[in-house]
Design a protein around this motif. Structure first.
Motif, PDB file in Angstrom:
ATOM      1  N   ARG A 351       0.822  -1.206   0.000  1.00 15.88           N
ATOM      2  CA  ARG A 351       0.000   0.000   0.000  1.00 15.88           C
ATOM      3  C   ARG A 351       0.858   1.259   0.000  1.00 15.88           C
ATOM      4  N   VAL A 352       1.921   1.248   0.789  1.00 19.04           N
ATOM      5  CA  VAL A 352       2.781   2.433   0.891  1.00 19.04           C
ATOM      6  C   VAL A 352       3.432   2.744  -0.444  1.00 19.04           C
ATOM      7  N   THR A 353       3.685   1.731  -1.248  1.00 20.74           N
ATOM      8  CA  THR A 353       4.337   1.935  -2.540  1.00 20.74           C
ATOM      9  C   THR A 353       3.580   2.937  -3.394  1.00 20.74           C
ATOM     10  N   ASP A 354       2.252   2.909  -3.335  1.00 21.31           N
ATOM     11  CA  ASP A 354       1.450   3.806  -4.163  1.00 21.31           C
ATOM     12  C   ASP A 354       1.457   5.246  -3.664  1.00 21.31           C
ATOM     13  N   TRP A 355       1.742   5.436  -2.371  1.00 19.45           N
ATOM     14  CA  TRP A 355       1.575   6.781  -1.791  1.00 19.45           C
ATOM     15  C   TRP A 355       2.854   7.318  -1.163  1.00 19.45           C
ATOM     16  N   GLN A 356       4.007   6.720  -1.465  1.00 18.11           N
ATOM     17  CA  GLN A 356       5.211   7.130  -0.769  1.00 18.11           C
ATOM     18  C   GLN A 356       5.656   8.547  -1.135  1.00 18.11           C
ATOM     19  N   ALA A 357       5.140   9.111  -2.232  1.00 18.54           N
ATOM     20  CA  ALA A 357       5.489  10.479  -2.594  1.00 18.54           C
ATOM     21  C   ALA A 357       4.691  11.514  -1.808  1.00 18.54           C
ATOM     22  N   GLU A 358       3.668  11.087  -1.061  1.00 13.85           N
ATOM     23  CA  GLU A 358       2.836  12.018  -0.289  1.00 13.85           C
ATOM     24  C   GLU A 358       3.628  12.588   0.887  1.00 13.85           C
ATOM     25  N   ARG A 359       3.198  13.770   1.334  1.00 10.34           N
ATOM     26  CA  ARG A 359       3.769  14.321   2.553  1.00 10.34           C
ATOM     27  C   ARG A 359       3.376  13.434   3.725  1.00 10.34           C
ATOM     28  N   PRO A 360       4.122  13.484   4.847  1.00 11.58           N
ATOM     29  CA  PRO A 360       3.859  12.548   5.951  1.00 11.58           C
ATOM     30  C   PRO A 360       2.416  12.526   6.429  1.00 11.58           C
ATOM     31  N   ALA A 361       1.800  13.681   6.662  1.00 10.83           N
ATOM     32  CA  ALA A 361       0.426  13.692   7.168  1.00 10.83           C
ATOM     33  C   ALA A 361      -0.543  13.100   6.150  1.00 10.83           C
ATOM     34  N   ALA A 362      -0.386  13.462   4.880  1.00 13.05           N
ATOM     35  CA  ALA A 362      -1.271  12.931   3.845  1.00 13.05           C
ATOM     36  C   ALA A 362      -1.077  11.427   3.670  1.00 13.05           C
ATOM     37  N   LEU A 363       0.168  10.969   3.772  1.00 13.74           N
ATOM     38  CA  LEU A 363       0.440   9.532   3.658  1.00 13.74           C
ATOM     39  C   LEU A 363      -0.268   8.761   4.765  1.00 13.74           C
ATOM     40  N   LEU A 364      -0.191   9.260   5.995  1.00 18.02           N
ATOM     41  CA  LEU A 364      -0.828   8.559   7.107  1.00 18.02           C
ATOM     42  C   LEU A 364      -2.344   8.581   6.991  1.00 18.02           C
ATOM     43  N   GLN A 365      -2.910   9.655   6.501  1.00 15.99           N
ATOM     44  CA  GLN A 365      -4.360   9.698   6.333  1.00 15.99           C
ATOM     45  C   GLN A 365      -4.828   8.676   5.298  1.00 15.99           C
ATOM     46  N   ARG A 366      -4.062   8.536   4.224  1.00 13.88           N
ATOM     47  CA  ARG A 366      -4.409   7.523   3.226  1.00 13.88           C
ATOM     48  C   ARG A 366      -4.315   6.119   3.831  1.00 13.88           C
ATOM     49  N   LEU A 367      -3.239   5.870   4.582  1.00 10.14           N
ATOM     50  CA  LEU A 367      -3.074   4.565   5.200  1.00 10.14           C
ATOM     51  C   LEU A 367      -4.175   4.300   6.229  1.00 10.14           C
ATOM     52  N   ARG A 368      -4.548   5.314   6.970  1.00 10.80           N
ATOM     53  CA  ARG A 368      -5.597   5.147   7.971  1.00 10.80           C
ATOM     54  C   ARG A 368      -6.920   4.746   7.323  1.00 10.80           C
ATOM     55  N   ARG A 369      -7.312   5.470   6.289  1.00 13.15           N
ATOM     56  CA  ARG A 369      -8.570   5.157   5.618  1.00 13.15           C
ATOM     57  C   ARG A 369      -8.522   3.769   4.981  1.00 13.15           C
ATOM     58  N   ASP A 370      -7.399   3.448   4.367  1.00 15.06           N
ATOM     59  CA  ASP A 370      -7.295   2.158   3.695  1.00 15.06           C
ATOM     60  C   ASP A 370      -7.263   1.010   4.700  1.00 15.06           C
ATOM     61  N   LEU A 371      -6.602   1.208   5.828  1.00 15.18           N
ATOM     62  CA  LEU A 371      -6.546   0.175   6.860  1.00 15.18           C
ATOM     63  C   LEU A 371      -7.931  -0.107   7.431  1.00 15.18           C
ATOM     64  N   LEU A 372      -8.695   0.948   7.735  1.00 18.04           N
ATOM     65  CA  LEU A 372     -10.047   0.759   8.263  1.00 18.04           C
ATOM     66  C   LEU A 372     -10.958   0.106   7.227  1.00 18.04           C
TER      67      LEU A 372
END
Length: 392
Positions: A351-372
């Motif tokens: 999952r991180v591979t697709d969003w690793q270019a995001e800024r830290p806060a935006a990356l975590l928000q994407r991971l949070r939504r995807d994890l839930l």
């Protein structure tokens, strides 16, 4: 240092949003039901009585509105039933009197239940406010900027009404850089909150006092071991003070002495020197770079904190370069052990591979939504993630 590369890039799953009707629409529906039932009942033949159906209106209102609104709709329904009786048979007939009595009793029951629910919701709101206050005191938000680093964090508690649990993170400034702690107490939810508070307090007090990372790790392990020993002693004294059980009845074993905390300690120098890391039984961090994602696997991992009294521990420091623009993702096992409906683990690296270019806060928000979305909205274990980026 052994390193692993993973390059698969599956598409992230979209999360469905639950549709919730507006309260005004539902209130209008309740009033429309009262009007409709009243009109149909008056126009129906004398042997057909639809007045008892008016109780549906306050019952529907109680599902989305408070006690006052429910009582108001119940009074309107009672007034409509009275009007029906006046128009059709008169209020003195046994049929209308029975309907009115039943309507009053059932309406009072519905309003009473709604009052109890409102009281429960107020108590729940107070518990949430206290929980949020505890989170702010215990698990302080990481600063967005600390030295040459950009930080972001996210915490997901497994307990439905809790904001904190057994996962933890903290950052501290030293004379030469930043020290970071991410940990996971054995267990989940509020039962592990005490051990998390102990470790966080010890780290904040000692992070700037110990010159090297092994000494800090040894101090934290000693603090956890001492606290667990105190808890075990208190538990033993409590068992001895209790009256003995009947023959054939066995007491449940005490698991207090089996607690431990997995953790990763990092020392990130300000001058750009390699990062120093000690892994105490914790999942390995991910190093995000434009050329790919690297899993930082410690060659000599230490046992979790709290087990130092069982075996002597020699903490060995791992190092790896951390250049400007690099990002480091540190997480707890509640993330990678989260399962979907088919019992498949959450593929964090993919999952991180697709969003690793995001800024830290935006990356975590994407991971949070995807994890839930992966777990269907409810985690079985606490989960925490921290992203560290070295600024140019």
């Amino acid at each position: 240092m052994p390193l692993r590369q993973r390059a698969e890039q599956p598409r992230p799953r979209a999360r469905r949003r639950a549709w919730r009707p507006d309260r005004r629409v539902l209130t209008a529906l309740s009033l429309a039901l009262i009007i409709l039932i009243t009109v149909v009942d008056i126009l129906s033949p004398s042997e057909i009585h639809l007045g008892p159906l008016l109780i549906v209106a306050p019952a529907l209102t109680a599902s989305f509105a408070g006690a006052r609104a429910t009582a108001g709709v119940a009074l309107l329904a009672l007034g409509a039933l009275t009007f029906i009786g006046t128009v059709r048979d008169g209020l003195t007939s046994a049929n209308i009197e029975t309907q009115l009595g039943a309507q009053v009793v059932v309406s009072a029951l519905i309003v009473g239940l709604r009052v109890l629910r409102d009281r429960h919701e107020r108590e729940l709101a107070q518990v949430r406010s206290v929980s949020e206050a505890a989170q702010r005191v215990l698990l302080r938000p990481l600063p967005e900027r600390i030295g040459p680093l950009h930080l972001a964090s996210v915490y997901l508690a497994a307990e439905a009404e809790a904001q904190v649990g057994g996962d933890l993170y903290a950052a501290a400034r030293t004379a030469t850089g930043t020290r970071l702690l991410v940990g996971d107490v054995r267990g989940k939810g509020l039962s592990s909150l005490g051990d998390a508070a102990l470790l966080l307090g010890a780290f904040r007090a000692a992070a700037h006092l110990h010159a090297n990372l092994p000494d800090l790790a040894a101090y934290l392990d000693g603090s956890v071991c001492w606290d667990l020993a105190q808890l075990a002693e208190q538990s033993q004294q409590a068992r001895l003070a209790r009256p003995s059980l009947r023959p054939g009845v066995h007491e449940a074993p005490d698991e207090g002495g089996e607690s431990f905390i997995t953790a990763v300690l990092l020392d990130i120098p300000d001058d750009g020197s390699p990062v120093r890391l000690i892994d105490c039984g914790h999942p390995p961090p991910l190093l995000l770079r434009p050329e790919g994602i690297t899993t930082i696997v410690a060659r000599h991992p230490a046992p979790p904190l709290g087990l130092g009294e069982l075996t002597p521990v020699e903490y060995e420091v791992e190092t790896f370069p951390f250049r400007p623009g690099d990002r480091l993702l540190i997480y707890t096992d509640g993330v990678i052990e989260a399962r979907d409906a088919q019992r498949r683990f959450y593929p964090l690296t993919d999952r991180v591979t697709d969003w690793q270019a995001e800024r830290p806060a935006a990356l975590l928000q994407r991971l949070r939504r995807d994890l839930l979305a992966h777990v269907g909205g409810r985690l079985d274990d606490d989960a925490a993630m921290v992203v560290v980026e070295r600024l140019p």
